[in-house]
Design an enzyme around this catalytic site. Structure first.
Site, mmCIF file in Angstrom:
data_model
loop_
_atom_site.group_PDB
_atom_site.id
_atom_site.type_symbol
_atom_site.label_atom_id
_atom_site.label_comp_id
_atom_site.label_asym_id
_atom_site.label_seq_id
_atom_site.Cartn_x
_atom_site.Cartn_y
_atom_site.Cartn_z
ATOM 1 C CD GLU A 136 30.925 -25.743 12.965
ATOM 2 O OE1 GLU A 136 31.290 -27.019 12.567
ATOM 3 O OE2 GLU A 136 29.697 -25.417 12.967
ATOM 4 C CG PHE A 179 18.692 -27.530 20.233
ATOM 5 C CD1 PHE A 179 18.935 -28.705 19.948
ATOM 6 C CD2 PHE A 179 18.591 -26.611 19.508
ATOM 7 C CE1 PHE A 179 19.119 -29.355 18.787
ATOM 8 C CE2 PHE A 179 19.014 -26.842 17.947
ATOM 9 C CZ PHE A 179 19.265 -28.283 17.799
ATOM 10 C CD GLN A 180 22.580 -26.798 17.746
ATOM 11 O OE1 GLN A 180 22.383 -25.498 17.561
ATOM 12 N NE2 GLN A 180 22.771 -27.772 16.697
ATOM 13 C CE LYS A 185 18.566 -16.934 18.379
ATOM 14 N NZ LYS A 185 17.888 -17.970 17.691
ATOM 15 C CG MET A 208 56.025 -38.907 12.427
ATOM 16 S SD MET A 208 57.525 -39.091 12.076
ATOM 17 C CE MET A 208 57.910 -37.404 11.636
#
Ligand SMILES: Cc1cc2nc3c(=O)[nH]c(=O)nc-3n(C[C@H](O)[C@H](O)[C@H](O)COP(=O)(O)OP(=O)(O)OC[C@H]3O[C@@H](n4cnc5c(N)ncnc54)[C@H](O)[C@@H]3O)c2cc1C
Ligand SMILES: Cc1ncc(C[n+]2csc(CCOP(=O)(O)OP(=O)(O)O)c2C)c(N)n1
Ligand SMILES: [Mg+2]
Length: 594
Positions: free
Chosen positions: A72, A134-135, A184, A503
Site C-alpha cells: 500500500e 478485526f483490522q 464497510k 548519505m
C-alpha cells in the site's frame, strides 16, 4: 486499457446525474461515480475485507483503471508521482487496519510536499468502530497530523458531498492529501443518489487567491529599488502552475534566480540567470547570493531549514524580504518577512508583472551589473566540478551528467529516491521544464523512486521515465517491479550502487569521525538476476566507459523495464555541503575541506 475521451465524458455526464432522476445506489457505487465525475482515470490500490464492496463497484465499471500494487505504501507513492507530474489529484485506495497503516508513509510524504491527493480507506462497519474489531485502526486519529483534512463517512447519503469536498480541499489553496475513511456498511448500504454535486461551499475553508494590491505595490517599490536583488523560488511555483509568469518576471527584471530542491524546473536550469539550487547542497553562487542580497523575493518557498542553514547566521545580514505564499501559516514561520503577500503565485505574479510594465521606475542597471559581477566571481569557482575523466571507477555524478546529456532534448521524467544519489540528480541533471523532477523533499522518503516512476509512466506512456536511485532506497519498494510488469509500465532504473547508505556514511565521515555504524550495505542481492526474476532486463555496469553504452542500450529497449546496476565510487561525497548548525555560506567544497 485505453480509455477514450468520449467514454470519459459520457461517464462524467452519467455520474453527474444529468437528466437522471434520483436513483438508489450502494455507497460503493456512489463512490465510484464520484471518482468518474471528478475525471479520475487511475486509482492505485490494494484490496481487503473492508473495501470489497468498493472493489465490486470497480469491477462493474470500465472508465477508471485500477492498478494493483504490491504494497500500500507504493499505491500512495504511485498516485503521488502521478499528481506531481500531471498536476491532477492522485487517488489511492486501501483497506482498513494494515492497509491504512502501510499507506501512512505515502500520505506523510505527500503532505510534506503539498501534493494534491485523495486516499480512500476502508473502515470496519460503523457499529464495530471502537470495539477492537478485526483490522480496525483509528484512521482519522492516525492520519490527522499528516493530512490536509480527513473525513469519516458515517452515512452513505453524505458520500457524494464528502468526495466533492475531498477533491476540492486536496487541489485548492495549498494542496495536500485528504483521507476519506469509508466503513464497510456505508459502502454496502443503498442511498438515494440524485447526481454528483456541482458546487461545494465550506464556511470555514476559503483559500485566498488574489494577493493584496497594496502589498504587491510595496513589493514592487522594493524590488525596483534593489541594489542586490535575488529571486528565491520553490515548489509553490510548480504547484501553482506559474512557471511562465516566473520566466516573464525574471526576463523583465534581469535578476538572478534560484530554486529549492522542490522547485527545480520552475525556472530553466540552462539559463544564465539561474544560479543553481540553494541550500545544504546548493551552489556557492546560489547560497552566497541568498546571504548577501539586499532584497529577497521568495515565491512559493517555505524557508526550509535545509535552505537557510543556521537561522542566526542567516539573520546576520540585513535584507528586505518579500514572501508570496498561498498559506498564511508559511509566512514568517522560520524567517521574519517584511512584505507578506498571501495569494496564489500565478495571480500575484501576473499582477506584479503588469505593475512593472506600467511603472516608470526601472531597475538600477549600474547596481545590477556590479551584483552580477560579484555573482560571476562566485560562479567561476565551479563548485560542481568533479573528477570527470576518471577511467578506473564510475563517478556517480558522471552517470547523472551522461543521462542528462543524452536526454536533455527528449521527453523525459526523472524520479529519485533519497540519499546522495538524489542530491547528485538535483545538481547534475539540469531541469529546464516544470514537473520533470519528481522526488521526496520534505519527508525524504526512501523507496519512492520506483512507484513514482510507474505512476508517471502510466499517465505518460510516450515519455521516457528514469529513476535515479541507490541500492539502499531501491530495496524499500522493489516489489513494485512486479506491478511494472503487470501493467506494462516500462521504466529505466539507474541505481548508483555504492554499497553504502551513502548519505548516512557521508554524515558519519564528516560529523562522527568516521565511525561507520551500520551504514554499509552487505549481502546485497544480485540486482541483474533480481530484475530478470521479475521479468525485466538487468545490466551490471562496472567501468566508466560502459556508462554511456549501457544507457543507450537501455533507452533502445523502449518496451522493457531495465535495471541498471552502476557500481559507483563508494567513497564519493556530495559537495558543496553545509554542515549541521553552520551558515549557508560556510560550505565544505570538497574532500580537502574535511
Ligand atoms: C537528503 C536531502 C537533502 C536536501 N537538501 C536540500 C538542499 O540542499 N536544498 C533545498 O532546497 N532543499 C533540500 N532538501 C529538501 C528540503 O527538505 C525541503 O523539502 C525543500 O527545501 C522545501 O522546498 P520549498 O521551500 O520549495 O517548499 P515546498 O515544500 O515545495 O512548499 C511549497 C510552498 O509553496 C506554497 N504554495 C503552494 N502552492 C502555492 C500557490 N499556488 N501559490 C503560492 N504558494 C503556494 C506552500 O504553501 C509552501 O509554503 C533536501 C531533502 C533531502 C531529503
Ligand atoms: C525510509 C527512510 N529511512 C531512513 C532514511 C535515512 N536515510 C537518508 S539517506 C539514507 C541512505 C540511502 O542509501 P542509498 O539509497 O543507498 O543512497 P546513497 O545515499 O548511497 O546514494 C538513509 C538511510 C530515509 N531517508 N528514509
Ligand atoms: Mg547507496
Amino acid at each position: 486499457m485505453e480509455i477514450s475521451k468520449a467514454e470519459l465524458a459520457s461517464a462524467a455526464a452519467a455520474s453527474s446525474g444529468a437528466g437522471n432522476p434520483t436513483q438508489e445506489l450502494m455507497g460503493a457505487e456512489v463512490l465510484v461515480k464520484a471518482l468518474q465525475a471528478e475525471g479520475v482515470q487511475y486509482v492505485w490500490g490494494y484490496p481487503g475485507g473492508a473495501v470489497l464492496y468498493i472493489y465490486d463497484a470497480f469491477y462493474k465499471q470500465d472508465t477508471i483503471q485500477h492498478v494493483l500494487v504490491r504494497h500500500e505504501q507504493a499505491a500512495v507513492h504511485a498516485a503521488d508521482g502521478y499528481a506531481r507530474a500531471t498536476g491532477d489529484v492522485g487517488v489511492a485506495l486501501v483497506t482498513s487496519g494494515p492497509g491504512l497503516t502501510n499507506a501512512v508513509t505515502g500520505i506523510a510524504t505527500a503532505y510534506m510536499d503539498s501534493i494534491p491527493m485523495v486516499i480512500i480507506s476502508g473502515q470496519v462497519p460503523t457499529a464495530a468502530i471502537g470495539l477492537d474489531a478485526f483490522q480496525e485502526c483509528d484512521t482519522v486519529g492516525i492520519t490527522r497530523p499528516i493530512v490536509k483534512h480527513n473525513f469519516l463517512v458515517k452515512d452513505p447519503k453524505d458520500l457524494a458531498m464528502t468526495m466533492k469536498k475531498a477533491f476540492h480541499i486536496a487541489r485548492s489553496g495549498r494542496p495536500g492529501p485528504v483521507v476519506v475513511d469509508v466503513p464497510k456498511d456505508v459502502s454496502f448500504k443503498k442511498t438515494p443518489y440524485a447526481g454528483y454535486p456541482d458546487k461545494v461551499e465550506m464556511r470555514s475553508y476559503n483559500p485566498v487567491r488574489k494577493g493584496h494590491g497594496g502589498q504587491i505595490r510595496k513589493a514592487l517599490q522594493l524590488l525596483l529599488n534593489a541594489k542586490r536583488p535575488y529571486i528565491y523560488t520553490g515548489g509553490g511555483v510548480l504547484l501553482g502552475n506559474a512557471c511562465n509568469e516566473l520566466r516573464t518576471l525574471v526576463d523583465m527584471l534581469g535578476y538572478p534566480v534560484t530554486n529549492t530542491l522542490m522547485g527545480l524546473g520552475a525556472y530553466p536550469a540552462s539559463d544564465r540567470k539561474f544560479l543553481g539550487m540553494l541550500g545544504m547542497h546548493g551552489t556557492i553562487e546560489a547560497n552566497n547570493a541568498m546571504q548577501n542580497c539586499d532584497v529577497l523575493l521568495a515565491v512559493g518557498a517555505r524557508f526550509d531549514d535545509r535552505v537557510i542553514g543556521n537561522p542566526k547566521h542567516f539573520a546576520q545580514n540585513e535584507r528586505k524580504i518579500i514572501h508570496i505564499d498561498i498559506d498564511p501559516s508559511s509566512i514568517s514561520k522560520r524567517v521574519k518577512v517584511d512584505i507578506p503577500i498571501v495569494g496564489d503565485v500565478k495571480d500575484v505574479l501576473t499582477e506584479l508583472i503588469s505593475m512593472i510594465r506600467e511603472s516608470t521606475t526601472k531597475p538600477d542597471a549600474g547596481a545590477l551589473a556590479d551584483w552580477w559581477k560579484t555573482i560571476e566571481a562566485w560562479r567561476s569557482r565551479d563548485c560542481l566540478k568533479y573528477d570527470r575523466g576518471n577511467k578506473d571507477v564510475i563517478k556517480p555524478q558522471y552517470v547523472v551528467e551522461t543521462l542528462w546529456n543524452m536526454t536533455k532534448d527528449a521527453d523525459a521524467y526523472i524520479t529519485s529516491d533519497v540519499g546522495q544519489h538524489q542530491m547528485w540528480a538535483a545538481q547534475y541533471y539540469r531541469f529546464d521544464e516544470p514537473r520533470r523532477w519528481i522526488n521526496s523533499g520534505g519527508l525524504g522518503t526512501m523507496g519512492v523512486g520506483i512507484p513514482y516512476a510507474m505512476g508517471i509512466k502510466l499517465a505518460k506512456p510516450d515519455s521516457e521515465v528514469f529513476t535515479i536511485t541507490g541500492e539502499g532506497s531501491v530495496q524499500m519498494c522493489i516489489q513494485e517491479l512486479s506491478t511494472c510488469l503487470q501493467y506494462n509500465t516500462p521504466i529505466k532504473i539507474c541505481s548508483l550502487n555504492n554499497r553504502y547508505l551513502g548519505m548516512v556514511r557521508q554524515w558519519q565521515e564528516i560529523e562522527y569521525s568516521g565511525r561507520y555504524s551500520h551504514s554499509y550495505m552487505d549481502a546485497l542481492p544480485n540486482f541483474v538476476k533480481l530484475a530478470e526474476a521479475y521479468g525485466h532486463v538487468g545490466m551490471l555496469i562496472e567501468r566508466p566507459q560502459d556508462v554511456e553504452p549501457a544507457l543507450r542500450e537501455a533507452r533502445k529497449l523502449k518496451d522493457r523495464t531495465v535495471f541498471m546496476d552502476f557500481r559507483t565510487d563508494p567513497t564519493e561525497n556530495v559537495f558543496p555541503m553545509v554542515k549541521a548548525g553552520m551558515g549557508i555560506t560556510e560550505m565544505l567544497l570538497g574532500a580537502e575541506d574535511l
